[in-house]
Design a protein around this motif. Structure first.
Motif, PDB file in Angstrom:
ATOM      1  N   GLY A 102       0.797  -1.222   0.000  1.00  0.00           N
ATOM      2  CA  GLY A 102       0.000   0.000   0.000  1.00  0.00           C
ATOM      3  C   GLY A 102       0.829   1.271   0.000  1.00  0.00           C
ATOM      4  N   ASP A 103       0.363   2.284  -0.752  1.00  0.00           N
ATOM      5  CA  ASP A 103       1.058   3.571  -0.810  1.00  0.00           C
ATOM      6  C   ASP A 103       0.294   4.623  -0.002  1.00  0.00           C
ATOM      7  OD1 ASP A 103      -1.150   4.126  -2.354  1.00  0.00           O
ATOM      8  OD2 ASP A 103      -0.049   4.192  -4.258  1.00  0.00           O
ATOM      9  N   LEU A 104       0.707   5.890  -0.126  1.00  0.00           N
ATOM     10  CA  LEU A 104       0.064   6.950   0.651  1.00  0.00           C
ATOM     11  C   LEU A 104      -1.388   7.181   0.224  1.00  0.00           C
ATOM     12  CD1 LEU A 104       2.929   9.603   0.934  1.00  0.00           C
ATOM     13  CD2 LEU A 104       2.062   8.075   2.710  1.00  0.00           C
ATOM     14  N   THR A 105      -1.676   6.992  -1.052  1.00  0.00           N
ATOM     15  CA  THR A 105      -3.057   7.137  -1.519  1.00  0.00           C
ATOM     16  C   THR A 105      -3.943   6.068  -0.873  1.00  0.00           C
ATOM     17  OG1 THR A 105      -2.351   8.057  -3.643  1.00  0.00           O
ATOM     18  CG2 THR A 105      -4.571   7.106  -3.531  1.00  0.00           C
ATOM     19  N   TRP A 106      -3.432   4.871  -0.806  1.00  0.00           N
ATOM     20  CA  TRP A 106      -4.161   3.776  -0.151  1.00  0.00           C
ATOM     21  C   TRP A 106      -4.400   4.105   1.317  1.00  0.00           C
ATOM     22  CZ3 TRP A 106      -1.771   0.451   3.587  1.00  0.00           C
ATOM     23  CH2 TRP A 106      -2.604  -0.603   4.029  1.00  0.00           C
ATOM     24  N   ASP A 138     -23.145  -0.609   3.163  1.00  0.00           N
ATOM     25  CA  ASP A 138     -22.369  -0.286   1.967  1.00  0.00           C
ATOM     26  C   ASP A 138     -21.008   0.302   2.337  1.00  0.00           C
ATOM     27  OD1 ASP A 138     -22.108   0.066  -0.942  1.00  0.00           O
ATOM     28  OD2 ASP A 138     -22.187   2.200  -0.481  1.00  0.00           O
ATOM     29  N   ILE A 139     -20.980   1.210   3.298  1.00  0.00           N
ATOM     30  CA  ILE A 139     -19.713   1.817   3.725  1.00  0.00           C
ATOM     31  C   ILE A 139     -18.826   0.778   4.402  1.00  0.00           C
ATOM     32  CG2 ILE A 139     -18.652   3.583   5.194  1.00  0.00           C
ATOM     33  CD1 ILE A 139     -21.252   5.200   4.849  1.00  0.00           C
ATOM     34  N   HIS A 140     -19.440  -0.089   5.184  1.00  0.00           N
ATOM     35  CA  HIS A 140     -18.705  -1.158   5.854  1.00  0.00           C
ATOM     36  C   HIS A 140     -18.004  -2.047   4.829  1.00  0.00           C
ATOM     37  CE1 HIS A 140     -18.710  -5.058   8.323  1.00  0.00           C
ATOM     38  NE2 HIS A 140     -17.826  -4.261   8.886  1.00  0.00           N
ATOM     39  N   ARG A 141     -18.712  -2.389   3.754  1.00  0.00           N
ATOM     40  CA  ARG A 141     -18.121  -3.185   2.678  1.00  0.00           C
ATOM     41  C   ARG A 141     -16.951  -2.428   2.041  1.00  0.00           C
ATOM     42  NH1 ARG A 141     -18.654  -2.396  -2.384  1.00  0.00           N
ATOM     43  NH2 ARG A 141     -20.521  -1.108  -2.105  1.00  0.00           N
ATOM     44  N   GLN A 142     -17.149  -1.141   1.744  1.00  0.00           N
ATOM     45  CA  GLN A 142     -16.091  -0.344   1.122  1.00  0.00           C
ATOM     46  C   GLN A 142     -14.858  -0.281   2.020  1.00  0.00           C
ATOM     47  OE1 GLN A 142     -17.320   3.540  -0.468  1.00  0.00           O
ATOM     48  NE2 GLN A 142     -19.438   2.826  -0.423  1.00  0.00           N
ATOM     49  N   PHE A 143     -15.075  -0.143   3.322  1.00  0.00           N
ATOM     50  CA  PHE A 143     -13.959  -0.073   4.275  1.00  0.00           C
ATOM     51  C   PHE A 143     -13.135  -1.359   4.252  1.00  0.00           C
ATOM     52  CE2 PHE A 143     -12.604  -1.210   8.655  1.00  0.00           C
ATOM     53  CZ  PHE A 143     -11.595  -0.258   8.811  1.00  0.00           C
ATOM     54  N   HIS A 144     -13.806  -2.495   4.353  1.00  0.00           N
ATOM     55  CA  HIS A 144     -13.080  -3.764   4.358  1.00  0.00           C
ATOM     56  C   HIS A 144     -12.420  -4.039   3.010  1.00  0.00           C
ATOM     57  CE1 HIS A 144     -13.585  -5.768   8.253  1.00  0.00           C
ATOM     58  NE2 HIS A 144     -14.690  -5.047   8.364  1.00  0.00           N
ATOM     59  N   TYR A 145     -13.066  -3.634   1.921  1.00  0.00           N
ATOM     60  CA  TYR A 145     -12.443  -3.779   0.601  1.00  0.00           C
ATOM     61  C   TYR A 145     -11.175  -2.927   0.521  1.00  0.00           C
ATOM     62  CZ  TYR A 145     -16.323  -6.256  -1.742  1.00  0.00           C
ATOM     63  OH  TYR A 145     -17.256  -7.184  -2.145  1.00  0.00           O
ATOM     64  N   GLN A 146     -11.242  -1.712   1.066  1.00  0.00           N
ATOM     65  CA  GLN A 146     -10.099  -0.803   0.984  1.00  0.00           C
ATOM     66  C   GLN A 146      -8.906  -1.326   1.775  1.00  0.00           C
ATOM     67  OE1 GLN A 146      -9.757   1.794  -1.051  1.00  0.00           O
ATOM     68  NE2 GLN A 146      -7.642   1.898  -0.342  1.00  0.00           N
ATOM     69  N   LEU A 147      -9.171  -1.980   2.883  1.00  0.00           N
ATOM     70  CA  LEU A 147      -8.069  -2.522   3.683  1.00  0.00           C
ATOM     71  C   LEU A 147      -7.195  -3.462   2.865  1.00  0.00           C
ATOM     72  CD1 LEU A 147      -9.800  -3.342   7.103  1.00  0.00           C
ATOM     73  CD2 LEU A 147      -8.323  -1.392   6.570  1.00  0.00           C
ATOM     74  N   ALA A 149      -7.235  -3.469  -0.592  1.00  0.00           N
ATOM     75  CA  ALA A 149      -7.216  -2.986  -1.975  1.00  0.00           C
ATOM     76  C   ALA A 149      -5.822  -2.943  -2.586  1.00  0.00           C
ATOM     77  CB  ALA A 149      -7.857  -1.600  -2.058  1.00  0.00           C
ATOM     78  N   ALA A 150      -4.780  -2.793  -1.760  1.00  0.00           N
ATOM     79  CA  ALA A 150      -3.415  -2.691  -2.282  1.00  0.00           C
ATOM     80  C   ALA A 150      -2.784  -4.060  -2.529  1.00  0.00           C
ATOM     81  CB  ALA A 150      -2.541  -1.889  -1.322  1.00  0.00           C
ATOM     82  N   LEU A 156      -6.862 -13.323  -5.764  1.00  0.00           N
ATOM     83  CA  LEU A 156      -7.119 -13.384  -4.327  1.00  0.00           C
ATOM     84  C   LEU A 156      -8.180 -12.366  -3.931  1.00  0.00           C
ATOM     85  CD1 LEU A 156      -6.447 -14.535  -1.545  1.00  0.00           C
ATOM     86  CD2 LEU A 156      -4.504 -12.952  -1.416  1.00  0.00           C
ATOM     87  N   LEU A 157      -8.122 -11.181  -4.513  1.00  0.00           N
ATOM     88  CA  LEU A 157      -9.121 -10.150  -4.214  1.00  0.00           C
ATOM     89  C   LEU A 157     -10.508 -10.577  -4.674  1.00  0.00           C
ATOM     90  CD1 LEU A 157      -7.205  -6.852  -5.106  1.00  0.00           C
ATOM     91  CD2 LEU A 157      -7.803  -7.706  -2.829  1.00  0.00           C
TER      92      LEU A 157
END
Length: 221
Positions: A102-106, A138-147, A149-150, A156-157
């Motif tokens: 993960g980078d700074l954007t992540w 929906d936000i909960h899903r986005q949060f776990h996906y973002q964790l 995402a990198a 695997l994703l």
């Protein structure tokens, strides 16, 4: 070609709508999905609905029986345990890889989604019963996906996302009362560990977080 593209777009839209409704608990597990009735409801052709249901069948949310048509997947304690076990294995691996790459954007996206999640109410009262809010879900899903995402492993994703959908199906149908756990504290601890790049601690917190969810679902299944 234009007609084909239009039909494909319609099928994608119906797929998304049905997927949302199934995960939101609009259809009971095992309930039939009649192609003609859905076609009338969505104002599309039978072929469009059939294509959408076939897509959902490949995702594991719909069952396709040659003799009985389509139905919502059934629920079982055995399957739920298998889903949780698979999530613990696959998401833990994806989380480690995401932290490593993960980078700074992540990092910024993780921070933003955690803040949004922490400021969104999880429950609402519907028909005098407590229910999980669609916005929070929906936000909960986005949060776990973002964790994760990198994570550079696209396959695997994809596995992690499919397992998430299956676990969400159980979340909505197993929920009966607001858990006594402090979900916000769990998400904050997980975020802090991820941002500090402590993969061992992050995975430990994640596994505990998922296991607590699993125990709650199994108790209410």
């Amino acid at each position: 070609m234009a007609k084909r593209n239009g039909s494909s777009t319609l099928s994608e839209n119906v797929t998304k709508k049905l997927r949302h409704d199934i995960l939101a608990g609009q259809y009971e597990p095992g309930s039939p999905l009649t192609v003609s009735e859905l076609a009338k409801s969505f104002d599309v052709s039978v072929a469009v609905v059939r294509e959408a249901l076939t897509r959902l069948a490949t995702q594991g949310l719909v069952l396709q029986n040659p003799n009985h048509g389509f139905s919502v997947k059934t629920a079982s304690e055995e399957e739920l345990k298998s889903i949780i076990e698979a999530r613990l294995i696959n998401e833990s691996a994806a989380l480690r890889l995401s932290i490593a790459h993960g980078d700074l954007t992540w990092e910024s996206n993780v921070i933003a989604l955690h803040h949004k999640l922490s400021q969104t109410a999880e429950y609402e009262e519907v028909d005098q019963k407590l229910a999980i809010r669609e916005e929070w879900s929906d936000i909960h899903r986005q949060f776990h996906y973002q964790l994760i995402a990198a994570c550079p492993n696209a396959l695997l994703l994809d596995i992690c996302r499919r397992l998430w959908d299956l676990s969400e199906f159980y979340r909505h149908w197993s929920f009966q009362q607001q858990p006594t756990r402090d979900g916000r504290a769990e998400h904050k601890a997980l975020t802090d560990a991820v941002l500090s790049r402590d993969s061992d601690r992050a995975v430990d917190i994640f596994r505990t977080h998922i296991q607590l969810t699993a125990d709650n679902l199994l108790d209410n299944l």
